[in-house]
Design a protein around this motif. Structure first.
Motif, mmCIF file in Angstrom:
data_model
loop_
_atom_site.group_PDB
_atom_site.id
_atom_site.type_symbol
_atom_site.label_atom_id
_atom_site.label_comp_id
_atom_site.label_asym_id
_atom_site.label_seq_id
_atom_site.Cartn_x
_atom_site.Cartn_y
_atom_site.Cartn_z
ATOM 1 N N TYR A 153 -46.596 54.586 43.887
ATOM 2 C CA TYR A 153 -45.167 54.869 43.873
ATOM 3 C C TYR A 153 -44.763 55.530 42.564
ATOM 4 C CZ TYR A 153 -45.568 51.442 47.594
ATOM 5 O OH TYR A 153 -45.970 50.772 48.725
ATOM 6 N N GLN A 181 -41.648 56.558 47.315
ATOM 7 C CA GLN A 181 -40.972 55.271 47.208
ATOM 8 C C GLN A 181 -41.443 54.327 48.299
ATOM 9 O OE1 GLN A 181 -36.743 55.936 47.288
ATOM 10 N NE2 GLN A 181 -36.666 56.751 45.207
ATOM 11 N N SER A 182 -41.183 53.028 48.093
ATOM 12 C CA SER A 182 -41.489 52.032 49.112
ATOM 13 C C SER A 182 -40.505 52.173 50.259
ATOM 14 C CB SER A 182 -41.407 50.630 48.510
ATOM 15 O OG SER A 182 -41.581 49.643 49.500
#
Length: 432
Positions: A153, A181-182
């Motif tokens: 990330y 991103q998560s």
């Protein structure tokens, strides 16, 4: 003085808070050769990229002349860390690696992914000249596990260069910047959420510092405070050196009474150690050594990948203990040969009781990505396995802390940590 301290704190806070923003998607043509092979244009419809998730990237590729073979692809993957981009190593053919372009694409064996087939977009050599358009079909982005999950990330810059293997000429260069991103937060108190809450609180405080007259107070609640305290307490953890034997049914050796003179271990610097070794039966070339290394990063321990044969790696035991480079009775390093003349260092090992007398080794300075890992808390789990029977015949857990002349990100900038004393004689350390 107080005003200056507040200003410095505000600058630091803004830098940290700025890291939460994401890099806009950017595709840059860095080709300088007049003999370019391809021209690429495209965009990313799903940005930031979310893991797990999907991406759509409509792309137009113009191939200026046929490509059959003889093209090397050099890839540099960089991750933004606080103030600059730093190259990631090549691990298991992932990261900053070089490939034979046609060999890399040969894994498709003329079976291109459906998204490419539906766009009549070729994916294996040879390539005919012409214009090809990839439609906005979604590509699945799987979850990332294992050593790379720690680096998955953030903001990235990937540069790809095509090089003519015969002439050595760089015929193409493209750079792409994007953010990963998560995809989701599993619970209100997940580690990812805690980091976000922490940076949000810092951002609110920075606004207050820059504008003390603001009427809106910073939005900080108990969850922010808990996350902040957890970050401080976990980030400052220090592990005393310990060696523990795991349970094995039929052990081949016992290690006992280990000692280190310097704890934490300083890198670079001298370290003196001694240990008792009991070998229960002869050891030949039929054993492997598996090492699993973890380092402490803010909220817990993460895996350290195998980089340049260091880290979480597997070895042939007698391969690394061959002692061929040492021309003495027991094929030992000079330090061991001088301190413990009867201590064996190379395969095969006979059964018996051995003692390594206090021996001083000089630990060298680390470089590159390893230098960033030179200071911190570590846990190492290693096992020895019989390759004939797959039986684990030795198992140990080690924990220790290393210290360096620099700390964290300052290691990458070449800054050093020095000890000083103030006017009252109180010792403190600073990075210079």
């Amino acid at each position: 003085m107080c005003r200056k301290m507040m200003f410095n704190l505000a600058v630091i806070v803004l830098c940290a808070n700025g890291y939460l923003g994401y890099t806009p998607f950017r595709l840059t043509d860095c080709t300088s050769s007049p003999n370019r092979v391809v021209t690429v244009s495209g965009r990313l419809l799903d940005h930031p990229v979310r893991i797990p998730g999907h991406v759509r990237a409509p792309t137009t590729v113009v191939i200026h002349r046929p490509v059959n073979s003889g093209i090397r692809l050099d890839v540099t993957v960089e991750k933004f860390i606080f103030f600059d981009y730093f190259a990631l190593p090549c691990v298991s053919r992932v990261g900053s690696c070089s490939y034979d372009a046609c060999e890399l694409l040969g894994r498709y064996d003329n079976k291109c992914p459906g998204q490419l087939r539906d766009s009549s977009f070729p994916c294996t050599c040879p390539f005919r000249d012409g214009e090809y358009n990839l439609q906005a079909f979604p590509f699945n982005v799987p979850n990332v596990r294992g050593p790379w999950s720690f680096l998955a990330y953030g903001d990235f810059r990937v540069t790809g260069r095509l090089v003519n293997i015969t002439s050595g000429e760089e015929v193409n260069c493209y750079s792409v910047e994007f953010t990963v991103q998560s995809a989701a937060i599993s619970s209100p108190w997940s580690l990812w959420d805690c980091e976000v809450r922490l940076y949000t609180a810092i951002g609110s405080l920075s606004s207050l510092l820059l504008d003390p007259s603001a009427t809106s107070p910073p939005v900080i609640n108990m969850q922010h405070i808990v996350c902040f305290v957890a970050a401080l307490s976990l980030a400052s953890a220090t592990l005393k050196f310990q060696l523990h034997e795991c349970h094995t049914q039929n052990p081949i050796l016992h290690l006992s009474n280990p000692h280190l003179s310097a704890d934490p271990v300083h890198i670079p610097g001298p370290e003196t150690g001694d240990v008792d070794v009991q070998i229960l039966r002869p050891v030949d070339g039929s054993y492997t050594l598996d090492v699993h290394v973890q380092t402490h990063v803010l909220f817990g321990f993460v895996d350290v990948p195998c980089i340049s044969n260091l880290g979480s790696c597997s070895y042939d035991l007698c391969g690394i203990l061959s002692g061929q480079q040492f021309n003495n009775t027991h094929h030992c390093p000079l330090e061991i040969a001088a301190s413990s003349p009867d201590f064996p260092c190379a395969c095969p090992f006979d059964a018996g009781n051995y003692h390594l007398n206090p021996t001083t080794f000089q630990i060298p300075e680390l470089s590159g990505l390893l230098k960033w890992l030179a200071s911190g808390d570590y846990k190492v789990h290693f096992t020895i396995k019989n390759t004939r029977t797959s039986e684990v015949v030795a198992c140990y857990d080690v924990q220790f802390t290393t210290a360096a002349d620099c700390s964290g990100i300052s290691c990458l900038f070449g800054r050093k940590r020095v000890s000083k004393r103030n006017a009252f004689g109180v010792a403190f350390t600073v990075d210079i």
